[in-house]
Scaffold this active site. Structure first.
Site, PDB file in Angstrom:
ATOM      1  N   ASP A  17      60.959  60.131 -20.281  1.00 28.89           N
ATOM      2  CA  ASP A  17      59.822  60.146 -19.365  1.00 28.89           C
ATOM      3  C   ASP A  17      58.815  61.168 -19.901  1.00 28.89           C
ATOM      4  O   ASP A  17      59.146  62.349 -20.036  1.00 28.89           O
ATOM      5  CB  ASP A  17      60.329  60.557 -17.974  1.00 28.89           C
ATOM      6  N   ILE A  18      57.617  60.735 -20.176  1.00 32.17           N
ATOM      7  CA  ILE A  18      56.648  61.640 -20.814  1.00 32.17           C
ATOM      8  C   ILE A  18      56.284  62.811 -19.895  1.00 32.17           C
ATOM      9  O   ILE A  18      55.956  63.895 -20.379  1.00 32.17           O
ATOM     10  CB  ILE A  18      55.390  60.875 -21.291  1.00 32.17           C
ATOM     11  N   ASN A  31      42.594  54.289 -18.381  1.00 32.75           N
ATOM     12  CA  ASN A  31      41.597  53.225 -18.523  1.00 32.75           C
ATOM     13  C   ASN A  31      40.242  53.896 -18.687  1.00 32.75           C
ATOM     14  O   ASN A  31      40.100  55.103 -18.448  1.00 32.75           O
ATOM     15  CB  ASN A  31      41.628  52.277 -17.316  1.00 32.75           C
ATOM     16  N   GLY A  39      51.749  52.118 -14.252  1.00 34.51           N
ATOM     17  CA  GLY A  39      52.388  52.482 -15.519  1.00 34.51           C
ATOM     18  C   GLY A  39      52.428  53.983 -15.734  1.00 34.51           C
ATOM     19  O   GLY A  39      52.586  54.776 -14.803  1.00 34.51           O
ATOM     20  N   VAL A  40      52.240  54.361 -16.980  1.00 34.60           N
ATOM     21  CA  VAL A  40      52.365  55.774 -17.335  1.00 34.60           C
ATOM     22  C   VAL A  40      51.240  56.602 -16.700  1.00 34.60           C
ATOM     23  O   VAL A  40      51.432  57.766 -16.347  1.00 34.60           O
ATOM     24  CB  VAL A  40      52.475  55.932 -18.872  1.00 34.60           C
ATOM     25  N   ASP A  41      50.074  55.998 -16.527  1.00 32.18           N
ATOM     26  CA  ASP A  41      48.921  56.656 -15.907  1.00 32.18           C
ATOM     27  C   ASP A  41      49.296  57.116 -14.487  1.00 32.18           C
ATOM     28  O   ASP A  41      49.104  58.288 -14.113  1.00 32.18           O
ATOM     29  CB  ASP A  41      47.768  55.636 -15.873  1.00 32.18           C
ATOM     30  N   SER A 128      48.782  51.238 -24.918  1.00 35.11           N
ATOM     31  CA  SER A 128      48.407  49.804 -24.892  1.00 35.11           C
ATOM     32  C   SER A 128      49.577  48.818 -24.912  1.00 35.11           C
ATOM     33  O   SER A 128      49.344  47.615 -24.866  1.00 35.11           O
ATOM     34  CB  SER A 128      47.441  49.431 -26.047  1.00 35.11           C
ATOM     35  N   GLY A 130      51.908  48.312 -22.669  1.00 40.53           N
ATOM     36  CA  GLY A 130      52.335  47.845 -21.349  1.00 40.53           C
ATOM     37  C   GLY A 130      51.373  46.797 -20.815  1.00 40.53           C
ATOM     38  O   GLY A 130      51.268  45.700 -21.375  1.00 40.53           O
ATOM     39  N   TYR A 132      48.329  46.459 -21.160  1.00 40.54           N
ATOM     40  CA  TYR A 132      47.292  46.031 -22.111  1.00 40.54           C
ATOM     41  C   TYR A 132      47.822  45.094 -23.198  1.00 40.54           C
ATOM     42  O   TYR A 132      47.053  44.633 -24.049  1.00 40.54           O
ATOM     43  CB  TYR A 132      46.580  47.242 -22.715  1.00 40.54           C
TER      44      TYR A 132
HETATM   45  P1  ADP Z   1      48.679  50.381 -21.163  1.00 44.53           P
HETATM   46  O1  ADP Z   1      47.779  49.987 -20.005  1.00 44.53           O
HETATM   47  O2  ADP Z   1      47.968  51.268 -22.172  1.00 44.53           O
HETATM   48  O3  ADP Z   1      49.351  49.212 -21.792  1.00 44.53           O
HETATM   49  P2  ADP Z   1      51.004  51.116 -19.500  1.00 44.53           P
HETATM   50  O4  ADP Z   1      51.098  52.333 -18.659  1.00 44.53           O
HETATM   51  O5  ADP Z   1      50.930  49.793 -18.828  1.00 44.53           O
HETATM   52  O6  ADP Z   1      49.757  51.369 -20.502  1.00 44.53           O
HETATM   53  O7  ADP Z   1      52.251  51.075 -20.477  1.00 44.53           O
HETATM   54  C1  ADP Z   1      52.397  51.858 -21.626  1.00 44.53           C
HETATM   55  C2  ADP Z   1      53.866  52.150 -21.849  1.00 44.53           C
HETATM   56  O8  ADP Z   1      54.220  53.306 -21.067  1.00 44.53           O
HETATM   57  C3  ADP Z   1      54.840  51.045 -21.408  1.00 44.53           C
HETATM   58  O9  ADP Z   1      55.779  50.842 -22.456  1.00 44.53           O
HETATM   59  C4  ADP Z   1      55.520  51.652 -20.181  1.00 44.53           C
HETATM   60  O10 ADP Z   1      56.859  51.203 -20.046  1.00 44.53           O
HETATM   61  C5  ADP Z   1      55.507  53.115 -20.525  1.00 44.53           C
HETATM   62  N1  ADP Z   1      55.722  54.078 -19.413  1.00 44.53           N
HETATM   63  C6  ADP Z   1      55.595  53.901 -18.079  1.00 44.53           C
HETATM   64  N2  ADP Z   1      55.908  55.043 -17.425  1.00 44.53           N
HETATM   65  C7  ADP Z   1      56.245  55.964 -18.374  1.00 44.53           C
HETATM   66  C8  ADP Z   1      56.677  57.329 -18.352  1.00 44.53           C
HETATM   67  N3  ADP Z   1      56.834  58.003 -17.203  1.00 44.53           N
HETATM   68  N4  ADP Z   1      56.944  57.958 -19.534  1.00 44.53           N
HETATM   69  C9  ADP Z   1      56.778  57.298 -20.710  1.00 44.53           C
HETATM   70  N5  ADP Z   1      56.374  56.013 -20.803  1.00 44.53           N
HETATM   71  C10 ADP Z   1      56.118  55.357 -19.647  1.00 44.53           C
END
Ligand code: ADP
Length: 181
Positions: A17-18, A31, A39-41, A128, A130, A132
């Site tokens: 988990d980042i 975005n 997602g990660v955002d 990108s 996930g 995207y």
């Molecule tokens: P994007 O819109 O740039 O594609 P996303 O957030 O949809 O970004 O996804 C990018 C990646 O981050 C995906 O592989 C997703 O599984 C991953 N992700 C989601 N939550 C976390 C987290 N807490 N730590 C690390 N990676 C994560």
């Protein structure tokens, strides 16, 4: 975990988990409006608290947001990092709209800003790959090769890639294996 040394510096790939990384800067797959999202955002804003969005609001007022391929830094709020570097990744639409270049640029700009801020270590999620929908193998190759090139020029000592799921981890780890250094 997989790592490769480059001129006394290191690139690491790990699953996790980042928001839990103990590094100086973590990168957000934002975005271009810096409005937060899923997602990660979403995970970064939830874990870091409202201070991060306050600074995103200011940046939006001053410069309209963050164009695709660019990056901007804010506080990391309650996270252990000092900075969140928000970069707007390209949406994959087949590859003929500069997606590769823009994804490389996200990594270059984020590393440049981390260096300017005096960071020694930073962590990227899979930008990108996930919502995207950038093909993961292709994204991993661009991310790791760009990081290796930029790390050589930078005052940073570690660039870490933190993948949430094991499939993405395997793909980024393979890209690190393939890196000719
Ligand atoms: P994007 O819109 O740039 O594609 P996303 O957030 O949809 O970004 O996804 C990018 C990646 O981050 C995906 O592989 C997703 O599984 C991953 N992700 C989601 N939550 C976390 C987290 N807490 N730590 C690390 N990676 C994560």
């Amino acid at each position: 975990m997989k790592e490769k040394a480059i001129d006394g510096k290191v690139i690491r790939v790990l699953q996790g988990d980042i928001t839990e990384q103990e590094v100086d800067a973590i990168v957000n797959a934002a975005n271009s409006k810096l409005l937060g999202g899923g997602g990660v955002d979403g995970a970064i804003h939830r874990a870091g608290g409202g201070e991060i969005m306050k600074e995103c609001d200011l940046i939006r007022k001053e410069q309209g947001g963050c164009p695709t391929g660019q990056a901007v830094a804010t506080t990391a709020g309650k996270l252990s990092a000092d900075y969140v570097i928000h970069t707007a990744g390209p949406v994959w639409t087949g590859g003929d709209r500069g997606e590769d270049y823009l994804l490389g640029s996200c990594h270059r700009e984020s590393i440049r800003i981390a260096g300017e801020k005096g960071c020694i270590s930073m962590a990227f999620p899979g930008i990108s790959i996930g919502a995207y929908r950038f093909p993961t193998e292709r994204a991993a190759g661009i991310a790791i090769e760009t990081a290796a090139e930029e790390l050589e020029k930078s005052s940073l000592e570690e660039v870490r890639f933190v993948l949430f799921d094991s499939k993405s981890y395997d793909i980024y780890a393979q890209a690190l294996d393939k890196l000719e250094k």
